[in-house]
Design an enzyme around this catalytic site. Structure first.
Site: not given
Ligand code: NAP
Length: 291
Positions: A54, A100, A123
Site C-alpha cells: 500500500k 491494518q 477503508d
C-alpha cells in the site's frame, strides 16, 4: 475455449496512472500532499506485506504515507489515543487513516474502526460511511468491492438487470459488494443473490450466475461444475499453499467453462490497493475544500 483473463494488475496500473495526474493537480492547487497514515500493530508477516504494498503504491502516485508501528501488546487505550491524534492532526496533514487488520485479539477492532473520523475513513468501515453507501450516496466506497466494480465496469461486463451471485457475506467484501451492485447507477442495477455457509445446494445457485463473485476464504472451492458456461468469474480469495498462491476458485478447471476470469495473484488484489489511493485523494479533496 479457455476464458478471457481479467487482468487486474494492468487495470490497477492504468487507474494509478490516472491518479498520478490527479494527485499532481491536487498538490498544485492546494500546496499540500494528500497524506495517508497507516497503523500497523504487531509484526504479522502478511500484514507487513500488505502495508508495504500500500505504501509503495502511495509513493507511486505521489501520495505521502506515514507508518505508525505499535507493538502487538499495545493497549486498546493507547491505540485509541493514536487514532484520536490522527483524527485531529493539525500541524501536519493526515487525510486518511488506515488500520491494518487483523488486530490482536485483546483489541476490539470494531471500537477502533468506529473511532476513526468518518472524513478520514478511507477503508469505508465506519458506520456513517457504510450507511451512506447503503443509502446510495457514498462518501467513500469500500476498497475491495470498489475494485471489483471497476474491474467489471472497465471490462464492459454488464451487470444491470443480470443475475449476480456473491458467495460470502463478510462485512468487508461480500455484504457491501452485494449492496453496491444492487444500488442504482453505472456498474450496478444487478439482480443480486448472496450465499454463505448456510446456503442449501450452493452449486445450483452459483450455476445461475451471469457474474459469479467469490469471497469465502477457502482455497480452490469453486469448481467447474458450479459455474454456468460463459459466466464472468471474479475470485477475491487469496491463499498461500504448497503449490503457490491460489484463490477461492479452482482456476484450472473453471477457466475451461467461464467466459472471463480473474487470476490470483493479479486479479482483485491490485485493484483493492488502487481504490485505497483513490479514497485517500477523495478524502484530501473533501478536507482541503472544507478548510
Ligand atoms: P470472511 O470474513 O472469512 O467470510 C467468509 C464468508 O464466506 C462468510 O460469509 C462465510 O459464511 C462464507 N463461507 C465460508 N465457507 C463457505 C462455504 N463452504 N459455502 C458458502 N459460503 C461460505 O471472508 P473475507 O474477509 O470476505 O475474505 C474472503 C477471502 O478473500 C479470503 O481469502 C481473504 O484473504 C480474501 N480477501 C482478498 C482481498 C483482496 O484484496 N484480494 C480483500 C479481502 C479479502 P458465514 O457468514 O455463514 O460464515
Amino acid at each position: 475455449m479457455a476464458a478471457t483473463i481479467l487482468d487486474g494488475k494492468r487495470l490497477a496500473q492504468q487507474i494509478q496512472a490516472e491518479l498520478t495526474e490527479e494527485v499532481a493537480e491536487f498538490i498544485e492547487n492546494n500546496g499540500v500532499d494528500p497524506t495517508l497514515a497507516a497503523v500497523l500493530v504487531g509484526t504479522d508477516p502478511a500484514s507487513e506485506v500488505y502495508i508495504r504494498n500500500k505504501r509503495t503504491a502511495c509513493e507511486g502516485v505521489g501520495i505521502e504515507s506515514r507508518l505508525h508501528r505499535l507493538p502487538a501488546d499495545v493497549s486498546q487505550d493507547e491505540l485509541l489515543a493514536l487514532v484520536t491524534r490522527l483524527n485531529k492532526a493539525k500541524d501536519e496533514p493526515v487525510h486518511g487513516v488506515l488500520i491494518q487488520l487483523p488486530l490482536p485479539s485483546h483489541i476490539d477492532a470494531g471500537r477502533i474502526l468506529q473511532a476513526i473520523s468518518p472524513l478520514k475513513d478511507v477503508d469505508c468501515f465506519h458506520p456513517e460511511n457504510v450507511g451512506r453507501m447503503v443509502q446510495g450516496h457514498p462518501r467513500f466506497l469500500p476498497c475491495t468491492p470498489a475494485g471489483i466494480q471497476q474491474l467489471l465496469l472497465r471490462n464492459r461486463i454488464e451487470v444491470a438487470g443480470r443475475r449476480v451471485v456473491v458467495v460470502g457475506r463478510s462485512e468487508t467484501v461480500g455484504k457491501p459488494l452485494a449492496i453496491m451492485l444492487m444500488n442504482r447507477g453505472p456498474g450496478a442495477d444487478a439482480t443480486v443473490t448472496v450465499c454463505h455457509s448456510r446456503t442449501v445446494d450452493l452449486p445450483s445457485v452459483t450455476r445461475e450466475a451471469d457474474v459469479l463473485i467469490v469471497a469465502i476464504g477457502k482455497p480452490r472451492f469453486i469448481t467447474a461444475e458450479m459455474v454456468k458456461p460463459g459466466a464472468a468469474v471474479v475470485d477475491v480469495g487469496i491463499h498461500r499453499t504448497d503449490r503457490g498462491l491460489c484463490g477461492d476458485v479452482d482456476f484450472e478447471s473453471v477457466q475451461e467453462v467461464a467466459g472471463q476470469i480473474t487470476p490470483v495473484p493479479g486479479g482483485v488484489g491490485p485493484l483493492t490497493v488502487a481504490m485505497l489511493l483513490e479514497n485517500t485523494l477523495r478524502a484530501a479533496r473533501e478536507q482541503e475544500l472544507a478548510r
